[in-house]
Design an enzyme around this catalytic site. Structure first.
Site, mmCIF file in Angstrom:
data_model
loop_
_atom_site.group_PDB
_atom_site.id
_atom_site.type_symbol
_atom_site.label_atom_id
_atom_site.label_comp_id
_atom_site.label_asym_id
_atom_site.label_seq_id
_atom_site.Cartn_x
_atom_site.Cartn_y
_atom_site.Cartn_z
ATOM 1 N N LYS A 35 0.833 -1.214 0.000
ATOM 2 C CA LYS A 35 0.000 0.000 0.000
ATOM 3 C C LYS A 35 0.865 1.261 0.000
ATOM 4 C CE LYS A 35 -4.475 -1.514 1.581
ATOM 5 N NZ LYS A 35 -5.675 -1.103 2.305
ATOM 6 N N LYS A 40 -4.674 -11.496 -7.099
ATOM 7 C CA LYS A 40 -6.018 -11.630 -6.537
ATOM 8 C C LYS A 40 -6.945 -10.572 -7.141
ATOM 9 C CE LYS A 40 -8.388 -11.330 -2.083
ATOM 10 N NZ LYS A 40 -8.259 -10.876 -0.687
ATOM 11 N N LYS A 58 -10.464 -4.519 -5.843
ATOM 12 C CA LYS A 58 -11.032 -3.218 -6.211
ATOM 13 C C LYS A 58 -9.959 -2.274 -6.739
ATOM 14 C CE LYS A 58 -12.928 -3.301 -1.925
ATOM 15 N NZ LYS A 58 -13.786 -3.065 -0.764
#
Length: 333
Positions: A115, A197, A200
């Site tokens: 992130k 994976k 979003k």
């Protein structure tokens, strides 16, 4: 004497619409657990703000996610559904656990690294310490099990370490939770980059399918899904990741085995197979989308659900928090 149910808890960030991966990997299985467990499911809005959000969109998505939970079969009478920020004990225990978590432990979290790379302009303290808030989410409810995907196992292990460290100092305050990983559909991959994976945050909008998406858009995404040049429907995750991912999705939406799927599409090529997978997903999503839309028109009902959920969750959470306050030496409020 009636046997006491174990406690299960999970939350999903309302940082975007619910994905097919979230449904098949998690939510689809949640509804079946109400008989076996005392279940708490929440909208993790506090976690969501580690990345900047549009406030109106976050509010809309939070309520929409609650409606989708119910449409997916989570009966509010049998499951505790609530919004994380409505239970202040999450933030209160989160801070205390910050003080019992080592800097080195947090710096090793793979999600912090990924992130940070994705949001280099906003590497804030919340992004670094949110595993402590996640630990608070779990430990407040004395959860026995936490349904997690493979990518969340590291956070669950850290939660266990924090609980054991606290208990070693103060006695048995927290139940040490176990990760609960479903056997089927636990990891749905991106349609355009099947080594990753489904998420979003996928850079390619065609890689991620949303539960409430228009049926024509869903069908088109499956027709564009990445496959390989062999033109043979066969389950082989190493050599055929795209086809294997589609087979997992088809198996989860139809209940068919991989052997049955291979036999069904033998000699047909990939066009017919991708169309069939898309159609099966569209039909699975249709009643969920329609029920979500109906529920969103009944704002009073949804408000009554999240108010009742926060009240029950708050009672349980505050019981744990009072015990923690006493142990660490805070004067009782």
């Amino acid at each position: 004497m009636m046997e006491q149910k174990g406690v299960m808890l999970s939350g999903i960030q309302p940082s975007g619409e619910l994905t097919l991966g979230s449904y098949l990997g998690a939510i689809k299985n949640w509804a079946e657990r109400a008989d076996q467990f005392d279940c708490y499911y929440f909208m993790a809005d506090m976690h969501t703000i580690t990345v900047r959000q549009n406030p109106a969109d976050l509010r809309r998505r939070t309520v929409s996610q609650l409606a989708a939970y119910i449409a997916c079969g989570l009966d509010p009478e049998r499951n505790t559904l609530f919004i994380q920020s409505h239970v202040p004990a999450h933030a209160q225990l989160g801070w205390i656990l910050d003080c019992y978590t080592m800097f080195g432990e947090l710096s090793r979290m793979t999600q912090f690294k990924s992130k940070s790379a994705a949001h280099a302009e906003n590497i804030n303290a919340g992004l670094f310490t949110y595993p402590c808030l996640m630990a608070a989410d779990i430990l407040l409810y004395q959860a026995d099990y936490v349904p997690v995907g493979e990518d969340q196992k590291q956070h669950c292990e850290l939660t266990r370490d924090i609980a054991e460290r606290f208990n070693a100092i103060y006695g048995p305050v927290f139940k040490v939770p176990e990760p609960y990983i479903p056997k089927m559909g636990a990891r749905v991959m991106s349609l355009t980059s099947p080594e990753n994976k489904m998420s979003k945050s996928d850079q390619d909008p065609n890689g991620c399918v949303y539960l409430l998406e228009d049926p024509a858009v869903i069908a088109k995404k499956f027709k564009r899904a990445v496959t390989d040049s062999e033109a043979c429907v066969r389950f082989d995750p190493v050599n055929k990741p795209g086809i294997s991912n589609l087979m997992q999705i088809y198996a989860a939406t139809t209940g068919r085995s991989f052997e049955a799927i291979e036999a069904e599409f033998a000699g047909q090529g990939y066009g017919a197979f991708k169309t069939a997978v898309g159609d099966s997903v569209v039909e699975m999503c249709r009643p969920i989308r329609e029920e979500t839309e109906r529920l969103l028109k009944d704002k009073g009902y949804l408000e009554s659900v999240y108010r009742a959920g926060a009240e029950k969750a708050g009672r349980i959470a505050n019981k744990t928090l009072r015990k923690v306050y006493k142990k660490v030496g805070f004067v009782a409020p």
